[in-house]
Design a protein around this motif. Structure first.
Motif, mmCIF file in Angstrom:
data_model
loop_
_atom_site.group_PDB
_atom_site.id
_atom_site.type_symbol
_atom_site.label_atom_id
_atom_site.label_comp_id
_atom_site.label_asym_id
_atom_site.label_seq_id
_atom_site.Cartn_x
_atom_site.Cartn_y
_atom_site.Cartn_z
ATOM 1 N N GLN A 127 -8.847 -5.806 1.985
ATOM 2 C CA GLN A 127 -8.511 -5.054 3.194
ATOM 3 C C GLN A 127 -8.689 -3.547 3.019
ATOM 4 O OE1 GLN A 127 -4.673 -6.073 4.813
ATOM 5 N NE2 GLN A 127 -5.244 -8.189 5.184
ATOM 6 N N THR A 173 0.828 -1.211 0.000
ATOM 7 C CA THR A 173 0.000 0.000 0.000
ATOM 8 C C THR A 173 0.858 1.255 0.000
ATOM 9 O OG1 THR A 173 -1.819 -1.131 1.111
ATOM 10 C CG2 THR A 173 -1.771 1.278 1.269
ATOM 11 N N SER A 182 -6.767 -0.984 2.350
ATOM 12 C CA SER A 182 -5.857 -0.083 3.070
ATOM 13 C C SER A 182 -5.698 1.255 2.357
ATOM 14 C CB SER A 182 -4.487 -0.756 3.225
ATOM 15 O OG SER A 182 -4.601 -1.946 3.973
ATOM 16 N N TRP A 189 -8.655 3.673 3.158
ATOM 17 C CA TRP A 189 -8.508 4.385 4.443
ATOM 18 C C TRP A 189 -7.535 5.548 4.285
ATOM 19 C CZ3 TRP A 189 -4.405 3.495 8.416
ATOM 20 C CH2 TRP A 189 -4.667 4.199 9.587
ATOM 21 N N TRP A 190 -6.412 5.298 3.632
ATOM 22 C CA TRP A 190 -5.405 6.338 3.401
ATOM 23 C C TRP A 190 -5.994 7.485 2.585
ATOM 24 C CZ3 TRP A 190 0.295 4.614 2.341
ATOM 25 C CH2 TRP A 190 1.141 5.729 2.315
ATOM 26 N N PRO A 197 -0.285 6.914 6.367
ATOM 27 C CA PRO A 197 -1.692 6.545 6.152
ATOM 28 C C PRO A 197 -2.652 7.217 7.128
ATOM 29 C CG PRO A 197 -0.291 4.608 6.007
ATOM 30 C CD PRO A 197 0.567 5.718 6.531
#
Length: 219
Positions: free
Chosen positions: A40, A16, A42, A45-46, A178
């Protein structure tokens, strides 16, 4: 349009981070889209934490089948960078993403437990598809003077796999990015951040050269 998959069936190698930071630096010169096909999520979210600071377009929570349709739809991007799953359970999802890709970045951390899954990803999933690819050494500890040379030798002499000359060192700025929604293009260039910015910039230039050489039919 070139589709770049960031892939390794070993979790925790920084897929990521590579996806988001490379997309940011390449967006300075190219039209870039990031696609997340990892359950997931990721990068989602970031991206949500970054909000308006994202310098590239983002499409999170996508099924990998969407990648194959992008060329038919005439999607107007120079580069699409894809964050892929990092587990054996999601192998079919990863295979679908690889089938649509032009190049694969294989992040690898300098630890023995990363070797087997990295080589398995290359020999079982990437090489049979005749995909251009290169291993990217990630989280190199700058305090260990011989670490980089040791792992370069492992890749070159023991396994004989393609690798990037560039690498990413281990920095707190990458670890915090992140949750803070930060990218190398949105932080100030100072003593705390200049190393991470330099590493990602070097990777961006090298990746661009790889894509250019593919257009010219060279490795």
């Amino acid at each position: 349009m070139n589709i770049i998959a960031v892939a390794n069936q070993k979790g925790g190698v920084g897929k990521t981070t590579v996806t988001m930071q490379l997309a940011a630096i390449m967006s300075r010169r190219l039209r870039v889209l990031v696609v997340d096909v990892d359950p997931q999520q990721s990068t989602v979210w970031w991206a949500e934490n970054a909000r308006a600071r994202l310098p590239f377009d983002f499409a999170g929570n996508q099924h990998p089948n969407v990648l194959a349709r992008m060329r038919d739809l005439g999607v107007d991007y120079d580069v699409v960078i894809v964050d892929t799953p990092g587990s054996l359970e999601d192998t079919p999802r990863l295979e679908t993403a690889l089938d649509a890709s032009d190049f694969v970045i294989v992040p690898m951390t300098p630890e023995p437990l990363a070797v087997e899954p990295t080589m398995r990803t290359i020999t079982r999933l990437i090489e049979p598809r005749h995909l251009r690819h290169a291993v990217l050494l990630n989280r190199i500890d700058g305090r260990l003077g011989s670490q980089l040379d040791t792992w370069r030798e492992v890749l070159d002499q023991t396994f004989g796999v393609p690798r990037f000359e560039g690498y990413l060192r281990q920095y707190k700025t990458h670890a915090d990015a992140p949750v803070l929604g930060q990218l190398v293009t949105s932080v100030g260039d100072n003593r705390r951040t200049q190393g991470s910015i330099a590493d990602v910039t070097r990777l961006g230039y090298e990746m661009t050269e790889q894509l250019s050489s593919a257009t010219n039919g060279a490795w």
